[in-house]
Design a protein around this motif. Structure first.
Motif, PDB file in Angstrom:
ATOM      1  N   PRO A 120       0.845  -1.187   0.000  1.00 28.21           N
ATOM      2  CA  PRO A 120       0.000   0.000   0.000  1.00 28.21           C
ATOM      3  C   PRO A 120       0.890   1.251   0.000  1.00 28.21           C
ATOM      4  CG  PRO A 120      -0.755  -1.574   1.649  1.00 28.21           C
ATOM      5  CD  PRO A 120       0.570  -2.063   1.140  1.00 28.21           C
ATOM      6  N   GLU A 121       0.526   2.262  -0.765  1.00 29.19           N
ATOM      7  CA  GLU A 121       1.400   3.431  -0.943  1.00 29.19           C
ATOM      8  C   GLU A 121       1.852   4.068   0.358  1.00 29.19           C
ATOM      9  OE1 GLU A 121       0.351   6.348  -3.852  1.00 29.19           O
ATOM     10  OE2 GLU A 121      -0.032   4.822  -5.380  1.00 29.19           O
ATOM     11  N   GLY A 122       0.986   4.130   1.342  1.00 28.62           N
ATOM     12  CA  GLY A 122       1.347   4.777   2.603  1.00 28.62           C
ATOM     13  C   GLY A 122       2.294   3.979   3.478  1.00 28.62           C
ATOM     14  N   THR A 123       2.593   2.764   3.088  1.00 26.51           N
ATOM     15  CA  THR A 123       3.448   1.903   3.921  1.00 26.51           C
ATOM     16  C   THR A 123       4.794   1.592   3.268  1.00 26.51           C
ATOM     17  OG1 THR A 123       2.526  -0.149   3.018  1.00 26.51           O
ATOM     18  CG2 THR A 123       1.396   0.821   4.941  1.00 26.51           C
ATOM     19  N   THR A 124       5.123   2.297   2.215  1.00 27.70           N
ATOM     20  CA  THR A 124       6.354   1.981   1.466  1.00 27.70           C
ATOM     21  C   THR A 124       7.601   2.106   2.340  1.00 27.70           C
ATOM     22  OG1 THR A 124       5.291   2.709  -0.564  1.00 27.70           O
ATOM     23  CG2 THR A 124       7.692   2.495  -0.609  1.00 27.70           C
ATOM     24  N   GLU A 125       7.726   3.204   3.080  1.00 24.58           N
ATOM     25  CA  GLU A 125       8.925   3.394   3.913  1.00 24.58           C
ATOM     26  C   GLU A 125       9.056   2.293   4.956  1.00 24.58           C
ATOM     27  OE1 GLU A 125       9.861   7.231   5.574  1.00 24.58           O
ATOM     28  OE2 GLU A 125       9.056   8.242   3.794  1.00 24.58           O
ATOM     29  N   ARG A 126       7.941   1.928   5.565  1.00 23.43           N
ATOM     30  CA  ARG A 126       7.976   0.853   6.561  1.00 23.43           C
ATOM     31  C   ARG A 126       8.359  -0.471   5.900  1.00 23.43           C
ATOM     32  NH1 ARG A 126       6.496  -0.738  11.660  1.00 23.43           N
ATOM     33  NH2 ARG A 126       5.777  -2.890  11.769  1.00 23.43           N
ATOM     34  N   ALA A 127       7.851  -0.723   4.711  1.00 21.44           N
ATOM     35  CA  ALA A 127       8.191  -1.958   3.992  1.00 21.44           C
ATOM     36  C   ALA A 127       9.687  -2.007   3.689  1.00 21.44           C
ATOM     37  CB  ALA A 127       7.374  -2.073   2.715  1.00 21.44           C
ATOM     38  N   VAL A 128      10.260  -0.884   3.302  1.00 19.57           N
ATOM     39  CA  VAL A 128      11.704  -0.829   3.037  1.00 19.57           C
ATOM     40  C   VAL A 128      12.466  -1.161   4.321  1.00 19.57           C
ATOM     41  CG1 VAL A 128      13.647   0.691   2.466  1.00 19.57           C
ATOM     42  CG2 VAL A 128      11.548   0.752   1.083  1.00 19.57           C
ATOM     43  N   ARG A 129      12.057  -0.570   5.444  1.00 18.24           N
ATOM     44  CA  ARG A 129      12.721  -0.847   6.734  1.00 18.24           C
ATOM     45  C   ARG A 129      12.621  -2.335   7.076  1.00 18.24           C
ATOM     46  NH1 ARG A 129      15.817   1.943   6.025  1.00 18.24           N
ATOM     47  NH2 ARG A 129      15.220   3.989   5.418  1.00 18.24           N
ATOM     48  N   ASP A 130      11.418  -2.918   6.857  1.00 22.03           N
ATOM     49  CA  ASP A 130      11.236  -4.347   7.142  1.00 22.03           C
ATOM     50  C   ASP A 130      12.171  -5.206   6.292  1.00 22.03           C
ATOM     51  OD1 ASP A 130       9.292  -3.790   9.024  1.00 22.03           O
ATOM     52  OD2 ASP A 130       7.603  -4.336   7.730  1.00 22.03           O
ATOM     53  N   VAL A 131      12.312  -4.850   5.025  1.00 20.33           N
ATOM     54  CA  VAL A 131      13.217  -5.598   4.140  1.00 20.33           C
ATOM     55  C   VAL A 131      14.654  -5.453   4.628  1.00 20.33           C
ATOM     56  CG1 VAL A 131      14.195  -5.687   1.804  1.00 20.33           C
ATOM     57  CG2 VAL A 131      11.711  -5.520   2.108  1.00 20.33           C
ATOM     58  N   LEU A 132      15.066  -4.229   4.944  1.00 13.26           N
ATOM     59  CA  LEU A 132      16.435  -3.995   5.409  1.00 13.26           C
ATOM     60  C   LEU A 132      16.712  -4.673   6.754  1.00 13.26           C
ATOM     61  CD1 LEU A 132      16.859  -0.274   4.343  1.00 13.26           C
ATOM     62  CD2 LEU A 132      18.129  -2.234   3.434  1.00 13.26           C
ATOM     63  N   ASP A 133      15.675  -4.802   7.589  1.00  9.20           N
ATOM     64  CA  ASP A 133      15.846  -5.462   8.883  1.00  9.20           C
ATOM     65  C   ASP A 133      16.159  -6.949   8.741  1.00  9.20           C
ATOM     66  OD1 ASP A 133      15.465  -3.141  10.320  1.00  9.20           O
ATOM     67  OD2 ASP A 133      13.375  -3.577  10.861  1.00  9.20           O
ATOM     68  N   ASP A 134      15.844  -7.536   7.604  1.00 13.44           N
ATOM     69  CA  ASP A 134      16.149  -8.951   7.369  1.00 13.44           C
ATOM     70  C   ASP A 134      17.484  -9.088   6.633  1.00 13.44           C
ATOM     71  OD1 ASP A 134      15.986 -11.706   7.206  1.00 13.44           O
ATOM     72  OD2 ASP A 134      14.688 -11.678   5.438  1.00 13.44           O
ATOM     73  N   GLU A 135      18.500  -8.425   7.149  1.00 13.87           N
ATOM     74  CA  GLU A 135      19.806  -8.396   6.483  1.00 13.87           C
ATOM     75  C   GLU A 135      20.365  -9.796   6.257  1.00 13.87           C
ATOM     76  OE1 GLU A 135      23.661  -5.649   6.891  1.00 13.87           O
ATOM     77  OE2 GLU A 135      23.276  -6.866   8.668  1.00 13.87           O
ATOM     78  N   GLU A 136      20.269 -10.660   7.257  1.00 15.86           N
ATOM     79  CA  GLU A 136      20.814 -12.008   7.096  1.00 15.86           C
ATOM     80  C   GLU A 136      20.083 -12.775   5.993  1.00 15.86           C
ATOM     81  OE1 GLU A 136      21.060 -15.938   9.777  1.00 15.86           O
ATOM     82  OE2 GLU A 136      22.101 -14.199  10.651  1.00 15.86           O
ATOM     83  N   GLY A 137      18.769 -12.617   5.918  1.00 20.26           N
ATOM     84  CA  GLY A 137      17.995 -13.258   4.857  1.00 20.26           C
ATOM     85  C   GLY A 137      18.382 -12.752   3.485  1.00 20.26           C
ATOM     86  N   LEU A 138      18.578 -11.434   3.364  1.00 18.03           N
ATOM     87  CA  LEU A 138      19.001 -10.844   2.089  1.00 18.03           C
ATOM     88  C   LEU A 138      20.369 -11.378   1.665  1.00 18.03           C
ATOM     89  CD1 LEU A 138      17.990  -7.128   2.792  1.00 18.03           C
ATOM     90  CD2 LEU A 138      16.836  -8.691   1.204  1.00 18.03           C
TER      91      LEU A 138
END
Length: 165
Positions: A120-138
């Protein structure tokens, strides 16, 4: 791909791709990127945190509770970065065709993959943070894909995770 064998002195050998999750001068911890098994090394053969290592580990006899890195076929440093660049037009087009919450995987031209997450457009920044928080998975995915760099791009409603050489 990971393979396990028992050698002549009773040590288990495992051939695979590993992510270095911790390292200091005297030891290191490797995580198999295929099955998630963790291998605490009894010494550090020169690897650093966030390296991907393709090679063979062997358990240390007689107790076989710690491991040694007995062969390194390839070693590369991995990195994760958030880019200020916007996702490509193709990526935005993929996201526009999907529902919020969908993940689409596409091969990248050359080597790697692109993962498009529609949010959802209003949650993009939070989604980016969530992705970055999974550094080991990435990093584990990057090691599995045989690439060295993970780049996160975003625009309202879309997060792009690019796995690149």
């Amino acid at each position: 791909m990971t393979t396990d064998e028992v050698n002549a002195d009773g040590a288990t050998e495992k051939d695979g791709t590993f992510l270095v999750t911790a390292a200091d001068e005297g030891s290191a911890v490797l995580k198999d990127v295929t099955d998630g098994q963790v291998h605490a090394l009894s010494s550090n053969p020169g690897v650093e945190r966030h390296d991907a290592v393709e090679g063979v580990v062997a358990s240390d006899p007689p107790l076989n509770v710690s491991w040694r890195l007995v062969e390194i076929r390839e070693r590369r440093a991995l990195s994760v970065e958030e880019s200020a660049e916007s996702p490509t037009a193709t990526t935005k087009g993929i996201a526009a065709e999907r529902d919020a919450g969908d993940l689409t995987r596409r091969p990248r031209a050359g080597t790697g993959e692109i993962h498009v997450i529609t949010v959802p457009e209003g949650t993009t920044e939070r989604a980016v943070r969530d992705v970055l928080d999974d550094e080991e998975g990435l990093l584990a995915r990057a090691a599995r894909l045989g690439v060295s760099r993970v780049e996160i791009r975003s625009a309202p409603g879309v997060v792009s995770v690019r796995y690149m050489p």
